[in-house]
Design a protein around this motif. Sequence first.
Motif, short mmCIF file in Angstrom:
data_model
loop_
_atom_site.label_atom_id
_atom_site.label_comp_id
_atom_site.label_asym_id
_atom_site.label_seq_id
_atom_site.Cartn_x
_atom_site.Cartn_y
_atom_site.Cartn_z
N UNK A 1 0.82 -1.21 0.00
CA UNK A 1 0.00 0.00 0.00
C UNK A 1 0.86 1.26 0.00
N UNK A 2 1.94 1.23 0.77
CA UNK A 2 2.83 2.39 0.81
C UNK A 2 3.43 2.66 -0.56
N UNK A 3 3.89 1.60 -1.21
CA UNK A 3 4.51 1.80 -2.53
C UNK A 3 3.47 2.22 -3.57
N UNK A 4 2.40 1.45 -3.67
CA UNK A 4 1.42 1.68 -4.74
C UNK A 4 0.51 2.89 -4.48
N UNK A 5 0.09 3.06 -3.22
CA UNK A 5 -0.82 4.15 -2.91
C UNK A 5 -0.16 5.35 -2.28
N UNK A 6 0.86 5.12 -1.45
CA UNK A 6 1.55 6.22 -0.79
C UNK A 6 2.51 6.94 -1.70
N UNK A 7 3.36 6.18 -2.38
CA UNK A 7 4.34 6.78 -3.29
C UNK A 7 3.76 7.01 -4.68
N UNK A 8 3.20 5.96 -5.27
CA UNK A 8 2.73 6.04 -6.66
C UNK A 8 1.29 6.54 -6.78
N UNK A 9 0.57 6.61 -5.67
CA UNK A 9 -0.77 7.21 -5.61
C UNK A 9 -1.77 6.54 -6.55
N UNK A 10 -1.58 5.22 -6.77
CA UNK A 10 -2.47 4.43 -7.63
C UNK A 10 -2.58 5.02 -9.04
N UNK A 11 -1.47 5.57 -9.53
CA UNK A 11 -1.51 6.25 -10.83
C UNK A 11 -1.63 5.31 -12.01
N UNK A 12 -1.29 4.04 -11.82
CA UNK A 12 -1.38 3.07 -12.90
C UNK A 12 -2.24 1.88 -12.48
#
Length: 364
Positions: free
Chosen positions: A226-237
């Motif tokens: 979640x931190x990587x995909x939503x925290x850092x990448x903000x679910x951009x892809x």
Amino acid sequence: MNRSLAPELSLLVASCLHIEYEERRLMDSRHLFNLLYYHQIRPVFLSYIHERGIDVNFKQKLTNDCQHITFSNMLCAQELVRVDKLLTAKDITTYAYKGSVWADWLYGNVGQREFGDIDLLIPKEDFAEAIEVLSNEAGYLADDYRKYLLETPKMRKRFFRTDYHIPMLRETGDSTNVLEAHWEIAYPRLLFTFPSDEWSRYSEKYMLLGKELNVFQKEYQFLILLVHHGGKEQWKKLKYIADLAAYMFRYGHLTDWEKVTALAKEKGIYSLLTWSLGILKALCLPWKKEWPQQIVSVEVTSLIKQWETAPRLPSNSTWPYFKHGLAIHDGFKHKSALIFEHLKYFSEWQLLWHKAAWYKKKQS
């Protein structure tokens, strides 16, 4: 599926969530093709259309690409195992995550997830020795600037206070392997607190290509995802949405959600947890009784617009990171700590000035 989605995006979202696609609106094949490549979900999409008998006019190219992805991913998995053996032989503890481990962990198939490098988490106390092993025995080299930072004591301390990883390259004939050695999971200023002194508490073994690797218990690793995909990448892809859905389908009924909730609140990212799961609900993923029942749908209009337009990433991410960090961290305590971490980052003006000067000189 939300009828407001363009048909091309609707099909891609359905493939990521592994739900039925019953629409038969006309599609722009070129737009579908471009979105598919942007969102990095080629293997997921190919499996989905194959299972449901959906045809696209670029299926042969997609098949060829996915065969190449499988081959490349297998080589990365083999390389991960080789590097881990070298580090383990020196009594250096490492934790594998992302890349081939997440492909196998989430999908049960190392070829089912697009990725481009090898990621290792290495405790700070072992980091210097690990870099020597990676350089002298594994054949990986950092770029000139990071070599300089590591070899200059004052700059080294500043670098470790403000950054979280070192990309390293290994040239092998016609190809290049990329390995990212991490001592944190994200920039310290983003305040995602998963310190290396707690990793052993949440560790477990995972078998990949016949070799036991150190990974994390699913609840802890889920929060890192979640931190990587939503925290850092903000679910951009959509690649990240596919990973999240894959976790829920494979492990949602086995997850200790009370433990996940407690850890998320302890780390000040419960808002990130509920927002992320709320995205799946908003996209109409059928919700199982074993999954958290307090989750509600969230507004996804801005995400849908972003997925549809496929914008370029900003050249400077500091301000977007800061704004997003305030939104997903919990309460005054964690939000104020986030502000403080950013102020500390900008107080490292000597490193920031030196970094800007170095890259300006390199470009010229």
